[in-house]
Design a protein around this motif. Structure first.
Motif, PDB file in Angstrom:
ATOM      1  N   ILE A  16       0.800  -1.221   0.000  1.00 31.24           N
ATOM      2  CA  ILE A  16       0.000   0.000   0.000  1.00 31.24           C
ATOM      3  C   ILE A  16       0.833   1.271   0.000  1.00 31.24           C
ATOM      4  O   ILE A  16       0.356   2.307  -0.419  1.00 31.24           O
ATOM      5  CB  ILE A  16      -1.004   0.019   1.174  1.00 31.24           C
ATOM      6  N   THR A  17       2.086   1.204   0.447  1.00 28.37           N
ATOM      7  CA  THR A  17       2.952   2.382   0.453  1.00 28.37           C
ATOM      8  C   THR A  17       4.382   1.931   0.729  1.00 28.37           C
ATOM      9  O   THR A  17       4.665   0.740   0.744  1.00 28.37           O
ATOM     10  CB  THR A  17       2.459   3.426   1.484  1.00 28.37           C
ATOM     11  N   ARG A  39      -5.590   2.411   8.463  1.00 27.56           N
ATOM     12  CA  ARG A  39      -6.501   2.811   9.544  1.00 27.56           C
ATOM     13  C   ARG A  39      -5.931   2.350  10.888  1.00 27.56           C
ATOM     14  O   ARG A  39      -5.134   1.409  10.959  1.00 27.56           O
ATOM     15  CB  ARG A  39      -7.897   2.255   9.320  1.00 27.56           C
ATOM     16  N   VAL A  40      -6.357   3.010  11.933  1.00 31.43           N
ATOM     17  CA  VAL A  40      -5.932   2.654  13.289  1.00 31.43           C
ATOM     18  C   VAL A  40      -6.413   1.237  13.597  1.00 31.43           C
ATOM     19  O   VAL A  40      -7.534   0.867  13.261  1.00 31.43           O
ATOM     20  CB  VAL A  40      -6.485   3.667  14.316  1.00 31.43           C
ATOM     21  N   GLY A  41      -5.548   0.456  14.218  1.00 27.14           N
ATOM     22  CA  GLY A  41      -5.859  -0.931  14.554  1.00 27.14           C
ATOM     23  C   GLY A  41      -5.399  -1.925  13.514  1.00 27.14           C
ATOM     24  O   GLY A  41      -5.349  -3.128  13.774  1.00 27.14           O
ATOM     25  N   GLN A  42      -5.054  -1.444  12.351  1.00 26.51           N
ATOM     26  CA  GLN A  42      -4.625  -2.320  11.263  1.00 26.51           C
ATOM     27  C   GLN A  42      -3.211  -2.839  11.529  1.00 26.51           C
ATOM     28  O   GLN A  42      -2.363  -2.147  12.072  1.00 26.51           O
ATOM     29  CB  GLN A  42      -4.643  -1.515   9.970  1.00 26.51           C
ATOM     30  N   VAL A  43      -2.967  -4.079  11.131  1.00 28.87           N
ATOM     31  CA  VAL A  43      -1.632  -4.664  11.237  1.00 28.87           C
ATOM     32  C   VAL A  43      -0.968  -4.557   9.870  1.00 28.87           C
ATOM     33  O   VAL A  43      -1.534  -4.969   8.855  1.00 28.87           O
ATOM     34  CB  VAL A  43      -1.686  -6.132  11.699  1.00 28.87           C
ATOM     35  N   LEU A  44       0.226  -3.966   9.860  1.00 27.80           N
ATOM     36  CA  LEU A  44       0.981  -3.789   8.626  1.00 27.80           C
ATOM     37  C   LEU A  44       2.252  -4.620   8.669  1.00 27.80           C
ATOM     38  O   LEU A  44       2.775  -4.928   9.742  1.00 27.80           O
ATOM     39  CB  LEU A  44       1.362  -2.313   8.444  1.00 27.80           C
ATOM     40  N   LEU A  45       2.753  -4.947   7.505  1.00 22.64           N
ATOM     41  CA  LEU A  45       4.012  -5.663   7.364  1.00 22.64           C
ATOM     42  C   LEU A  45       5.000  -4.718   6.699  1.00 22.64           C
ATOM     43  O   LEU A  45       4.717  -4.168   5.631  1.00 22.64           O
ATOM     44  CB  LEU A  45       3.821  -6.908   6.505  1.00 22.64           C
ATOM     45  N   THR A  58      -1.321   2.547  15.755  1.00 23.18           N
ATOM     46  CA  THR A  58      -1.991   3.071  16.944  1.00 23.18           C
ATOM     47  C   THR A  58      -2.483   4.490  16.739  1.00 23.18           C
ATOM     48  O   THR A  58      -3.275   4.995  17.526  1.00 23.18           O
ATOM     49  CB  THR A  58      -1.069   3.019  18.169  1.00 23.18           C
ATOM     50  N   GLY A  59      -2.010   5.151  15.680  1.00 23.79           N
ATOM     51  CA  GLY A  59      -2.459   6.500  15.386  1.00 23.79           C
ATOM     52  C   GLY A  59      -1.996   6.934  14.009  1.00 23.79           C
ATOM     53  O   GLY A  59      -1.019   6.419  13.476  1.00 23.79           O
ATOM     54  N   ILE A  60      -2.726   7.885  13.445  1.00 27.21           N
ATOM     55  CA  ILE A  60      -2.349   8.502  12.173  1.00 27.21           C
ATOM     56  C   ILE A  60      -2.280   9.991  12.458  1.00 27.21           C
ATOM     57  O   ILE A  60      -3.302  10.622  12.750  1.00 27.21           O
ATOM     58  CB  ILE A  60      -3.375   8.184  11.066  1.00 27.21           C
ATOM     59  N   THR A  61      -1.069  10.550  12.425  1.00 30.84           N
ATOM     60  CA  THR A  61      -0.889  11.931  12.856  1.00 30.84           C
ATOM     61  C   THR A  61      -0.839  12.924  11.705  1.00 30.84           C
ATOM     62  O   THR A  61      -0.918  14.125  11.939  1.00 30.84           O
ATOM     63  CB  THR A  61       0.372  12.076  13.727  1.00 30.84           C
ATOM     64  N   SER A  62      -0.688  12.442  10.472  1.00 32.16           N
ATOM     65  CA  SER A  62      -0.723  13.319   9.300  1.00 32.16           C
ATOM     66  C   SER A  62      -0.933  12.457   8.066  1.00 32.16           C
ATOM     67  O   SER A  62      -1.132  11.244   8.170  1.00 32.16           O
ATOM     68  CB  SER A  62       0.589  14.120   9.180  1.00 32.16           C
ATOM     69  N   THR A  67       1.781   6.272  13.997  1.00 34.13           N
ATOM     70  CA  THR A  67       2.412   5.753  15.207  1.00 34.13           C
ATOM     71  C   THR A  67       2.057   4.284  15.293  1.00 34.13           C
ATOM     72  O   THR A  67       0.973   3.863  14.868  1.00 34.13           O
ATOM     73  CB  THR A  67       1.963   6.505  16.475  1.00 34.13           C
ATOM     74  N   VAL A  68       2.980   3.494  15.843  1.00 36.70           N
ATOM     75  CA  VAL A  68       2.804   2.050  15.812  1.00 36.70           C
ATOM     76  C   VAL A  68       3.240   1.397  17.108  1.00 36.70           C
ATOM     77  O   VAL A  68       4.001   1.958  17.885  1.00 36.70           O
ATOM     78  CB  VAL A  68       3.617   1.410  14.659  1.00 36.70           C
TER      79      VAL A  68
END
Length: 100
Positions: A16-17, A39-45, A58-62, A67-68
């Motif tokens: 995705i990025t 989105r918050v709560g999503q697990v990324l690799l 845990t957060g999207i600040t911009s 934050t993870v």
């Protein structure tokens, strides 16, 4: 009595990025090329070809910073442009069926 049976299981690991800058093994704030689709709560690799690890958002600040919480007991450093994708997630779709 009807039993539930799994019909389909799948996982999605679509990229995705990418990381916009290298990260060390202790950061909890990560800059990406974009946070679109995250989105918050999503697990990324995060995978740079040498190291990979899963993190929970845990957060999207911009538009580019998340934050993870890092899952690994020994978090890894990752190179700039490392792929960021959806972590493998298994989903079961159940249908009612015969117990026989």
């Amino acid at each position: 009595m009807a039993a539930k049976r799994p019909l389909l299981s799948y996982y999605s690991t679509a990229k995705i990025t990418e990381l916009n800058g290298a990260i060390n093994n202790s950061v909890e704030s990560i800059t990406l090329d974009s946070t679109e689709g995250i989105r918050v709560g999503q697990v990324l690799l995060i995978d740079d070809g040498s190291n990979s690890e899963q993190v929970t958002v845990t957060g999207i600040t911009s538009a580019t910073v998340i934050t993870v919480t890092r899952h690994a007991t020994s978090p890894q450093a990752h190179d700039t442009n490392a792929a960021v994708s959806h972590a493998p997630v298994w989903n079961n779709i159940y249908l009612r069926g015969s117990s026989s």
